[in-house]
Design a protein around this motif. Structure first.
Motif, short mmCIF file in Angstrom:
data_model
loop_
_atom_site.label_atom_id
_atom_site.label_comp_id
_atom_site.label_asym_id
_atom_site.label_seq_id
_atom_site.Cartn_x
_atom_site.Cartn_y
_atom_site.Cartn_z
N CYS A 1 0.78 -1.19 0.09
CA CYS A 1 0.00 0.01 0.10
C CYS A 1 0.90 1.18 -0.06
CB CYS A 1 -1.03 0.09 1.25
SG CYS A 1 -2.23 -1.32 1.26
N ALA A 2 1.13 1.82 -0.98
CA ALA A 2 2.24 2.84 -1.29
C ALA A 2 1.93 4.12 -0.88
CB ALA A 2 2.92 2.65 -2.59
N THR A 3 0.53 4.56 -0.67
CA THR A 3 0.23 5.74 -0.45
C THR A 3 -0.94 5.76 0.63
OG1 THR A 3 -1.74 5.88 -1.93
CG2 THR A 3 0.28 6.43 -2.84
N PRO A 4 -1.20 6.97 1.45
CA PRO A 4 -1.95 6.92 2.38
C PRO A 4 -3.48 6.59 1.86
CG PRO A 4 -0.61 8.76 2.92
CD PRO A 4 -0.35 8.06 1.43
N GLU A 5 -3.74 7.03 0.76
CA GLU A 5 -4.83 6.53 0.03
C GLU A 5 -5.26 5.18 0.02
OE1 GLU A 5 -4.09 10.84 -0.19
OE2 GLU A 5 -2.85 8.95 -1.00
#
Length: 398
Positions: free
Chosen positions: A141-145
Motif C-alpha cells: 500500500c504505497a500511499t495513504p489513500e
C-alpha cells in the motif's frame, strides 16, 4: 526525465540530511524513553479482597499485600491484569482496574505528541506530503489513500462479525443486568470468558495442563525438530545470560550450530512488557551463527500458562525458526527486523506471516499431544472434546 528526477531527489535529500539526522535522533530518544518508562512502570491498584470476588484464590494469594491479605495490589502486567478482568464479578472493580491500566505513564502523552510533530517536520524537509506518505512509499500500500482504502475494505467485511460478537456479549451481560444498554471495554474479557466456557473452553481449568517448565522445551523441540528437522539442544547448563530466569538453546543442522536462542519468558519489574523476538547477532559467512532472544511475559506465579499464552509461545518460536531456517547469501541479509543495526531485514509486510502459521499448530491434536501435559492434580490427559472445542472456536470473539 527519470534520471533528472532522481538527481533532484538526491540533491534534496543531501541538503536535508543533517537536519533530518538530528530530528531522527530526537525521535529515537523520545521512542526509547517512551518504551523505557512503560517497562519500568510498577503501577498497581490497591483493592480489598472482597472487591475481587470471582478471581481465583490462587492468584489472590500470590498478590503482594501490606496488611496480611485484606488489601492486595493488582499489577498492570498482563499475567495479573488479564485474569482479574476475566474473572472479577464486580463491574466497578473491573472498571477501576481497566481505567488504571490505560492511564499509565502520563508523561508519554507529551512524548507521543512530540514524535508526531517531529515526524511531520522530517517529512516536510524530505519533500513528502506527510509522515504517512514517506513511510508507505515502499510498501504494497504505497500511499495513504491506498492504505485507507484497504482498511476500509477490511472494516466493511469485519463489521458484521464485530456486531454479532457485541450482540452476544450484551446478551450475556443482560443475564446478570437485564437493563444493560451496552458492553463497556472492561466487560469484554469478563463476559467473553463466560461465552467461551459455554463452548467448552475454560482457560483457568486448562492451565494445569500447561506448566511452562515442561511446555517450553516441548514446544521448541516440536517445532524445531519435528517440523523443521533441526536438532535442538538445551537448555544449556553452562549458559551465562542476563537473568536467572533465562534459558539458552542451541539449534543444529548436520551436526553444526545454525543458531542460539535465549528464552526470557517470565514477567518481572522493569522488563519489556510484551512479547517479541530480538535479533542479537546475524549469522556471518563462515563465522558465528545467528543469535536471537525471545522476550515474553508468560505464565502465572506458579509457572502455569494460559492456552492463549501457549499460542503466543508458538508464534514467537515461529520467528525464531524463520530466522534460523533460511540460508541467504550473504547470511547477514537473513531474518531480522528492520530495526537492527546491520543491513537486511525481512519486509514488514511479510514479517509476521510464518509466525501466524506456526501459532495455528496449537490447535492441532498432534501438536497438543506433544506439548500438553497430564493435569498436574488429577493426572488426566487433555480431553479430546476440549481440543476440538479449542479448534472450532479459535476465532470466537477474536
Amino acid at each position: 526525465p527519470l534520471a533528472s528526477k532522481n538527481a533532484r531527489c538526491f540533491a534534496l535529500h543531501r541538503a536535508a540530511a543533517s537536519p533530518v539526522a538530528a530530528l531522527s535522533r530526537e525521535i529515537g530518544r523520545q521512542c526509547a524513553n517512551f518504551e523505557r518508562d512503560i517497562n519500568a512502570d510498577t503501577a498497581d491498584v490497591k483493592l480489598k479482597r472482597y472487591e475481587l470476588q470471582g478471581v481465583p484464590e490462587s492468584l489472590l494469594d500470590s498478590l503482594p499485600s501490606d496488611d496480611g491479605g485484606v488489601t492486595v495490589k493488582v499489577s498492570m502486567k498482563a499475567p495479573i491484569l488479564t485474569p482479574v478482568l476475566q474473572n472479577a464479578i464486580d463491574g466497578k472493580t473491573r472498571r477501576k482496574v481497566y481505567v488504571a491500566s490505560k492511564k499509565r505513564v502520563v508523561p508519554n502523552c507529551g512524548r507521543l505528541n512530540r514524535v508526531v510533530q517531529v515526524r511531520a517536520g522530517v517529512a516536510e524537509r524530505l519533500g513528502k506530503a506527510s509522515h504517512a506518505a514517506h513511510q508507505l512509499e515502499r510498501n504494497v500500500c504505497a500511499t495513504p489513500e491506498e492504505c485507507k482504502a484497504f482498511l476500509d475494505r477490511a472494516a466493511a467485511r469485519l463489521k458484521p462479525i464485530r456486531d454479532a460478537d457485541l450482540a452476544a456479549l450484551l446478551a450475556k451481560k443482560r443475564e446478570e443486568k437485564p437493563n444493560a444498554k451496552k458492553v463497556h471495554p472492561w466487560d469484554m474479557a469478563y463476559y467473553g470468558r463466560q461465552i467461551r466456557k459455554e463452548k467448552g473452553i475454560d482457560e483457568e481449568a486448562l492451565k494445569p495442563h500447561f506448566p511452562s517448565s515442561e511446555v517450553v522445551p516441548a514446544a521448541i523441540r516440536a517445532l524445531g525438530e519435528d517440523l523443521f528437522g533441526f536438532v535442538v539442544k538445551g537448555p544449556l547448563e553452562d549458559a551465562a545470560l542476563w537473568h536467572e530466569d533465562c534459558e539458552l538453546y542451541a539449534v543444529e543442522a548436520d551436526g553444526k550450530p545454525v543458531g542460539y536462542v535465549a528464552l526470557d519468558l517470565r514477567s518481572r519489574d522493569g522488563k519489556f512488557g510484551h512479547q517479541m523476538v530480538v535479533p542479537l547477532r546475524p549469522a556471518l559467512p563462515g563465522g558465528a551463527p545467528n543469535v536471537c532472544a525471545v522476550l515474553g511475559n508468560l505464565g502465572d506465579s506458579a509457572g502455569l500458562l494460559r492456552f492463549r499464552e501457549v499460542e503466543t509461545l508458538l508464534h514467537e518460536l515461529g520467528h525464531v525458526f524463520h530466522a534460523l531456517a533460511g540460508s541467504p547469501k550473504p547470511s547477514i541479509l537473513g531474518w531480522a527486523w528492520p530495526m537492527v543495526p546491520w543491513p537486511g531485514g525481512v519486509e514488514m509486510d511479510f514479517l509476521e506471516v510464518p509466525s501466524m502459521l506456526t501459532q495455528q499448530f496449537v490447535y492441532a491434536p498432534e501438536m497438543l499431544a506433544k506439548i500438553a501435559r497430564p493435569h498436574s492434580e488429577t493426572g488426566a490427559p487433555l480431553p479430546r472434546e476440549t481440543i476440538d472445542a479449542l479448534a472450532a472456536n479459535r476465532h470466537l470473539l477474536a
